[in-house]
Design a protein around this motif. Sequence first.
Motif, PDB file in Angstrom:
ATOM      1  N   ILE A 640       0.968  -1.123   0.143  1.00 26.98           N
ATOM      2  CA  ILE A 640       0.223  -0.050  -0.052  1.00 26.98           C
ATOM      3  C   ILE A 640       0.902   1.372  -0.065  1.00 26.98           C
ATOM      4  N   PHE A 641       2.097   1.201   0.658  1.00 24.64           N
ATOM      5  CA  PHE A 641       2.984   2.239   0.945  1.00 24.64           C
ATOM      6  C   PHE A 641       3.321   2.547  -0.572  1.00 24.64           C
ATOM      7  N   VAL A 642       3.824   1.649  -1.312  1.00 23.73           N
ATOM      8  CA  VAL A 642       4.374   1.757  -2.432  1.00 23.73           C
ATOM      9  C   VAL A 642       3.264   2.241  -3.651  1.00 23.73           C
ATOM     10  N   PHE A 643       2.285   1.796  -3.397  1.00 24.00           N
ATOM     11  CA  PHE A 643       1.079   2.254  -4.299  1.00 24.00           C
ATOM     12  C   PHE A 643       0.848   3.541  -4.236  1.00 24.00           C
ATOM     13  N   TYR A 644       1.130   4.361  -3.080  1.00 25.31           N
ATOM     14  CA  TYR A 644       0.750   5.617  -2.881  1.00 25.31           C
ATOM     15  C   TYR A 644       1.877   6.572  -2.628  1.00 25.31           C
ATOM     16  N   GLY A 645       2.995   5.872  -3.382  1.00 22.58           N
ATOM     17  CA  GLY A 645       4.238   6.943  -3.453  1.00 22.58           C
ATOM     18  C   GLY A 645       5.073   6.913  -2.451  1.00 22.58           C
ATOM     19  N   ALA A 646       5.285   5.933  -1.470  1.00 16.69           N
ATOM     20  CA  ALA A 646       6.295   5.994  -0.732  1.00 16.69           C
ATOM     21  C   ALA A 646       7.056   4.570  -0.539  1.00 16.69           C
ATOM     22  N   PRO A 647       7.689   4.463  -1.713  1.00 15.25           N
ATOM     23  CA  PRO A 647       8.640   3.310  -1.767  1.00 15.25           C
ATOM     24  C   PRO A 647       9.588   2.922  -0.661  1.00 15.25           C
ATOM     25  N   ASP A 648      10.210   4.289  -0.296  1.00 12.70           N
ATOM     26  CA  ASP A 648      11.271   4.223   0.846  1.00 12.70           C
ATOM     27  C   ASP A 648      10.845   3.823   2.029  1.00 12.70           C
ATOM     28  N   LEU A 649       9.505   4.159   2.322  1.00 10.69           N
ATOM     29  CA  LEU A 649       8.790   3.723   3.670  1.00 10.69           C
ATOM     30  C   LEU A 649       8.540   2.298   3.414  1.00 10.69           C
ATOM     31  N   GLY A 650       7.844   1.930   2.474  1.00 10.24           N
ATOM     32  CA  GLY A 650       7.499   0.689   2.052  1.00 10.24           C
ATOM     33  C   GLY A 650       8.727  -0.343   2.176  1.00 10.24           C
ATOM     34  N   MET A 651       9.828  -0.005   1.637  1.00 10.28           N
ATOM     35  CA  MET A 651      11.150  -0.602   2.053  1.00 10.28           C
ATOM     36  C   MET A 651      11.520  -1.043   3.523  1.00 10.28           C
ATOM     37  N   THR A 652      11.450   0.297   4.164  1.00  8.33           N
ATOM     38  CA  THR A 652      11.681   0.057   5.768  1.00  8.33           C
ATOM     39  C   THR A 652      10.732  -0.886   6.338  1.00  8.33           C
ATOM     40  N   GLN A 653       9.343  -0.698   5.743  1.00  2.00           N
ATOM     41  CA  GLN A 653       8.338  -1.521   6.719  1.00  2.00           C
ATOM     42  C   GLN A 653       8.679  -3.079   6.204  1.00  2.00           C
ATOM     43  N   PHE A 654       9.192  -3.397   5.125  1.00  2.00           N
ATOM     44  CA  PHE A 654       9.580  -4.548   4.502  1.00  2.00           C
ATOM     45  C   PHE A 654      10.554  -5.213   5.255  1.00  2.00           C
TER      46      PHE A 654
END
Length: 768
Positions: A640-654
Amino acid sequence: MLTLIFLTFVLGFGILLLKKPVQTKFVALISLLPFSIFLYLLSFLRSVKDGVNSVLYRSEWIPSLGINLDSKIDGLSLLFGLLISGIGTLVYLYATSYLRGHPLLHRFLSYLTIFMGAMLGVVTSDNLITLFIFWELTSISSFFLIGFNNEQEESRASALWALAITGLGGFFLLSFGVIVGAITSTYTISDLLTQSDVLKDSPFYLLIIVFLFLAAFTKSAQFPFHFWLPGAMKAPTPVSAYLHSATMVKAGVYLLARFTPILGGTMEWSTILLVVGGITMTYGAFHSVFRKDMKGILAYSTISALGLLVFLLGIGTEIALYAMAVFVLAHALYKAAFFLITGIVDHALHTRDITKLRGLKKYFPLLTVAAVIAALSSAGIPLTFGFIGKELIYESGLHYIDYNLSLVLVGALFFTNVFLTGSGFLIGIKPFFGTPIKDYCISHKPDWRLIAPPVVLGFFTLLLGILPVIAYKEIILATFSAMNGAVVEMPLAIWHGVNTSLLLSGATIVLGTAVYFGFKCWNSSMNVVERFEGIAPKNIIAFIVEKFRQLAFRYTWVFHNGYLRSYLAVIIVFFIGLVGYKLFADVPLSVNTVGLSEFRTYELVVFLITVVAVVFAINTASRLTAIAATGVVGYCICLIFVFYGAPDLGMTQFAIDTLTTVLFLLVMFKLPAFLKLGNSKIQFRDAIIAISFGILISIITLQALVSPADKDISRYYAENVYTLAKGKNVVNVILVDFRGFDTMIEGIVLSIAALGVFSMLKYKDDEE
């Protein structure tokens, strides 16, 4: 001055590493440390003795907050500084013999040095915040000194009481400083002299002086906070001589004297000080003659003397301020001598019970001379410095502006001085004269390091009593001027003719002697005093503390019962109540779905997977399945983070979800069996909380879409991230530069936790 104090702290901590050198015969050389400070402070006499000038040192620390390491040396700070270092020199010399051979002598001297540095910081600080810091350091270091004999339960309890009471005062001192700084826009004490009218006219004036008084009263053992001082007598005698004659307990008096020209002169100021000081001085003096233990007598007479100093500040006239300055010096000289003499007697005979002591002049002739001089000074006998102080004390009461109140003040002073005279004779006369009760066995013959300090104090008591002009010209005039805010000449003299003050002094000596000879009668009345122990301030406060402890226990049992689900429930319910109230009470709710994007197919798929994973995590009976399901939920959120333009946050969460899942799997086999317990009431409660929380978050999210966004903060970071911090990644720069201290402290916390875990593991290995 700041450098000197800093070096004192460094040496204090350095002494901890010098265990073997401290145990040698050259340990007495350590007394050169306070003596060198004493000589250094003497060099300022010429600069301040006219009462006009002061020496200021400016050193910036946190200038943006107005917090600086400024120092000021005027007559008031110099008097206390000379007492701290001068009597400190004698106490150091005394302690090296008194504790000779003690395995922890190096630790004792370290505590003593740190305390001395903190006291010097208190009396020279010209900034309210740094004054508070040094103030708290005196409480902490005195805690270690009072509880030095930590194998004794009474010593530990006394140290805790002292820390609790004086620490409470520290809180009020900080509150006082913050309020004064907010009103005047400065924490510099020198600058506050020009802001006196602003503070007195402030609607917070009463609150300001009450906070100041609470700080001073707790430190200087004023009623009803006095009870920690008799308990502190469990400390080794050098500690009692140092803390309770010239340093710690007089810090509160110093604080009041320092702020007298700033906040004093009002009805509220005078009334509170007169009432509290009057109760304390009469209460302490009366109780001092009921004690059999020499330290107990000294403890209550010290409480009385401190109350007398506060009482004089409450009178507030020029004569009273002169009397206060003289009595600070006179009391320090004879009271330190009393404590040191008591320690010698206890060290040699292993008793401090004055009913068992008599005729000691046969064994300690030189010590007897010092004891008699101290007793005469405490009684105000002519040709001792105590006589000069007592004359001024009576003059203070006699010349008060209100004649009727003047009679009350003189009566209270007379009552106090009569009993202080009697208690002084009990310490300085009774143990040394008369026929010995038995042939004493001297277990520890005092050497010159024990005898010299009280003899030196006795010498200066006589010198200043015969030639009071020395004290007046060198320090008393300057001390008075610092408190009064202006120079007023009032030379000290031995003889002022036959007047009311002299007659009162004579009557004091006569009645004080009668109290001394009636000691047996007074002492037998101790049972009467003990009947009122139930309403003693110590027992009342102990009762309140116990009830507070019980309340804290019940509170902890309810809110910290060890169940994670309970913690989460409390946090979420509190959030729902607080945020929900503000949301529905203050925010004009307006939900507008126009502009919301439609569900895309892959978003719908991820959403359905999340729902299925949550259902599995809740209902599965397998721990492995539950862990896997929570991992799936975490990965869906990453998408969901990636879908809405926050790939860096998505990678951290991953990364975090992956690590968490792996750790769960690693410890899974060490956990107890997976149990699925059902309770319909708890499940219903949790369902209500979860649904309410979800609805609240949904409303907040929808409301955020229609509320105007304030971009000032994000715009500031975007515009300055490169120019100020030389970075292009806004998030990283915020963490490293703009929130650098926060990140640094987080790193420190993790490091401390790692050291704690390492220590526990190491301890376990040693046990094995």
